[in-house]
Design a protein around this motif. Structure first.
Motif, PDB file in Angstrom:
ATOM      1  N   ASN A 150       7.877   2.849  -6.456  1.00 22.63           N
ATOM      2  CA  ASN A 150       5.916   2.195  -6.112  1.00 22.63           C
ATOM      3  C   ASN A 150       5.929   2.550  -4.446  1.00 22.63           C
ATOM      4  O   ASN A 150       4.666   3.420  -4.408  1.00 22.63           O
ATOM      5  N   THR A 151       6.565   3.755  -4.132  1.00 19.04           N
ATOM      6  CA  THR A 151       6.129   4.441  -3.340  1.00 19.04           C
ATOM      7  C   THR A 151       5.526   5.607  -3.707  1.00 19.04           C
ATOM      8  O   THR A 151       4.447   5.673  -2.477  1.00 19.04           O
ATOM      9  N   PHE A 152       5.765   6.598  -4.589  1.00 20.74           N
ATOM     10  CA  PHE A 152       4.724   7.592  -4.913  1.00 20.74           C
ATOM     11  C   PHE A 152       3.799   6.832  -5.213  1.00 20.74           C
ATOM     12  O   PHE A 152       2.823   7.418  -5.741  1.00 20.74           O
ATOM     13  N   GLY A 153       3.805   5.725  -6.415  1.00 16.63           N
ATOM     14  CA  GLY A 153       2.466   5.894  -7.076  1.00 16.63           C
ATOM     15  C   GLY A 153       1.307   5.376  -5.541  1.00 16.63           C
ATOM     16  O   GLY A 153       0.356   5.561  -5.702  1.00 16.63           O
ATOM     17  N   GLU A 154       2.227   4.015  -5.071  1.00 15.62           N
ATOM     18  CA  GLU A 154       1.133   4.499  -4.058  1.00 15.62           C
ATOM     19  C   GLU A 154       0.409   5.103  -2.821  1.00 15.62           C
ATOM     20  O   GLU A 154      -1.161   5.120  -2.891  1.00 15.62           O
TER      21      GLU A 154
ATOM     22  N   SER B 173       0.723   5.263   1.362  1.00 16.06           N
ATOM     23  CA  SER B 173      -0.461   5.441   0.924  1.00 16.06           C
ATOM     24  C   SER B 173      -1.434   5.322   2.363  1.00 16.06           C
ATOM     25  O   SER B 173      -2.548   6.574   2.162  1.00 16.06           O
ATOM     26  N   ALA B 174      -0.827   5.321   2.836  1.00 15.07           N
ATOM     27  CA  ALA B 174      -1.101   6.110   4.498  1.00 15.07           C
ATOM     28  C   ALA B 174      -1.514   7.500   5.181  1.00 15.07           C
ATOM     29  O   ALA B 174      -2.180   8.446   5.008  1.00 15.07           O
ATOM     30  N   VAL B 175      -0.031   7.994   4.478  1.00 13.82           N
ATOM     31  CA  VAL B 175       0.145   9.445   4.266  1.00 13.82           C
ATOM     32  C   VAL B 175      -0.845  10.223   3.311  1.00 13.82           C
ATOM     33  O   VAL B 175      -1.195  11.029   3.591  1.00 13.82           O
ATOM     34  N   GLY B 176      -0.775   9.438   2.232  1.00 13.75           N
ATOM     35  CA  GLY B 176      -2.066   9.907   0.859  1.00 13.75           C
ATOM     36  C   GLY B 176      -3.316   9.859   1.661  1.00 13.75           C
ATOM     37  O   GLY B 176      -3.883  11.294   1.217  1.00 13.75           O
ATOM     38  N   GLY B 177      -3.926   9.007   2.237  1.00  7.84           N
ATOM     39  CA  GLY B 177      -4.683   9.096   2.605  1.00  7.84           C
ATOM     40  C   GLY B 177      -5.187   9.719   4.119  1.00  7.84           C
ATOM     41  O   GLY B 177      -6.428  10.845   3.431  1.00  7.84           O
ATOM     42  N   THR B 178      -4.320   9.974   4.254  1.00  8.62           N
ATOM     43  CA  THR B 178      -4.799  11.223   5.433  1.00  8.62           C
ATOM     44  C   THR B 178      -4.645  12.812   4.981  1.00  8.62           C
ATOM     45  O   THR B 178      -5.144  13.213   5.578  1.00  8.62           O
TER      46      THR B 178
ATOM     47  N   PHE C 119      10.763  -3.758   2.728  1.00 11.81           N
ATOM     48  CA  PHE C 119      11.284  -2.087   3.782  1.00 11.81           C
ATOM     49  C   PHE C 119      10.821  -1.890   2.304  1.00 11.81           C
ATOM     50  O   PHE C 119      10.248  -0.868   2.571  1.00 11.81           O
ATOM     51  N   ALA C 120      10.413  -2.656   1.242  1.00  9.66           N
ATOM     52  CA  ALA C 120       9.476  -1.127  -0.794  1.00  9.66           C
ATOM     53  C   ALA C 120       7.877  -1.315   0.284  1.00  9.66           C
ATOM     54  O   ALA C 120       7.679  -0.681  -0.104  1.00  9.66           O
ATOM     55  N   PHE C 121       7.797  -2.492   0.288  1.00  9.41           N
ATOM     56  CA  PHE C 121       6.185  -2.972   0.375  1.00  9.41           C
ATOM     57  C   PHE C 121       6.033  -2.267   2.461  1.00  9.41           C
ATOM     58  O   PHE C 121       4.414  -1.628   1.783  1.00  9.41           O
ATOM     59  N   GLY C 122       7.274  -1.839   2.949  1.00  8.13           N
ATOM     60  CA  GLY C 122       7.011  -0.941   4.359  1.00  8.13           C
ATOM     61  C   GLY C 122       6.788   0.502   3.806  1.00  8.13           C
ATOM     62  O   GLY C 122       6.452   1.714   4.174  1.00  8.13           O
TER      63      GLY C 122
END
Length: 234
Positions: free
Chosen positions: A12-16, A154-159, A145-148
């Motif tokens: 989920n983390t990598f997908g987001e 997602s924020a890191v990817g966006g930046t 924890f999972a959603f955080g």
């Protein structure tokens, strides 16, 4: 935490993170207005784009929760929906930039605003069902924890994609510099959906389908709760 739960959190983390890379490399409220300006658009078109994108992400959520009630636990449906309803307008936008920017800039602006608004609307429709699906994957004790983690990714990817967009638009000539951004976005979308497909889903009984009348009846009953009223007001 069990092994499959750790795997789900990682997927989920990598997908987001990958989705954040794709969505922000041609950010509808950042890079896309620059493209509209580059094509000769004025303040009115930029404002309309912002209004359509904001409304498309938020307003359809109530409609989506009413008409798509069978999404919870339906991984194939949700992933296919993203693949065929949200990603294609971005691919079409890339071809619009490449082939219509110079001969037909006014038409290119109209199509870009229409395509991306359509994609955002499609995303708004599915957000409630997507969140219900994820809530069924992660038990309450690890859900925050999972959603955080996924939101941070997602924020890191966006930046990261914003910096990549700045580099590419400065390195390539127009219209290739902007057209290629859309194709990269689609590639990240496809990678994201692939990663999400690795989520291991426990069998969840399908919730009963409610009529629109029944949904509003339950909403009315919920209003009797002071906590719910405070939540809506906040």
């Amino acid at each position: 935490m069990q092994k499959f739960e750790r795997r789900n959190i990682i997927s989920n983390t990598f997908g987001e993170g990958l989705w954040g890379l794709g969505w922000n490399i041609v950010g509808p409220l950042t890079v896309l207005p620059v493209i509209i300006r580059r094509l000769g658009g004025g303040s009115f078109e930029v404002g309309i784009l912002a209004a359509l994108v904001s409304a498309g992400a938020l307003l359809p959520q109530l409609l989506g929760s009413l008409i798509i009630q069978n999404g919870q636990g339906k991984k194939r449906f949700l992933l296919t929906y993203h693949l065929y309803a949200i990603a294609p307008p971005w691919l079409a936008s890339g071809f619009v930039v490449l082939f219509l920017s110079q001969p037909q800039p006014a038409l290119a602006r109209l199509l870009l605003i229409s395509f991306i608004s359509l994609s955002v609307f499609a995303m708004g429709l599915i957000i409630p069902i997507w969140l219900d699906w994820l809530a069924g994957i992660f038990r309450k004790q690890i859900r925050g924890f999972a959603f955080g983690l996924s939101s941070s990714a997602s924020a890191v990817g966006g930046t990261t994609s914003a910096l990549l967009a700045a580099y590419l638009t400065g390195s390539l000539v127009f219209p290739m510099n902007y057209g290629v951004l859309f194709f990269i976005a689609v590639a990240f979308f496809l990678l994201s959906i692939t990663v999400f497909s690795f989520l291991k889903i426990s069998e969840i009984p399908a919730p009963p389908t409610l009529s629109v009348r029944a949904v509003f009846s339950r909403f009315g009953a919920s209003l009797s709760s002071s906590n719910f009223r405070r939540y809506l007001f906040a």
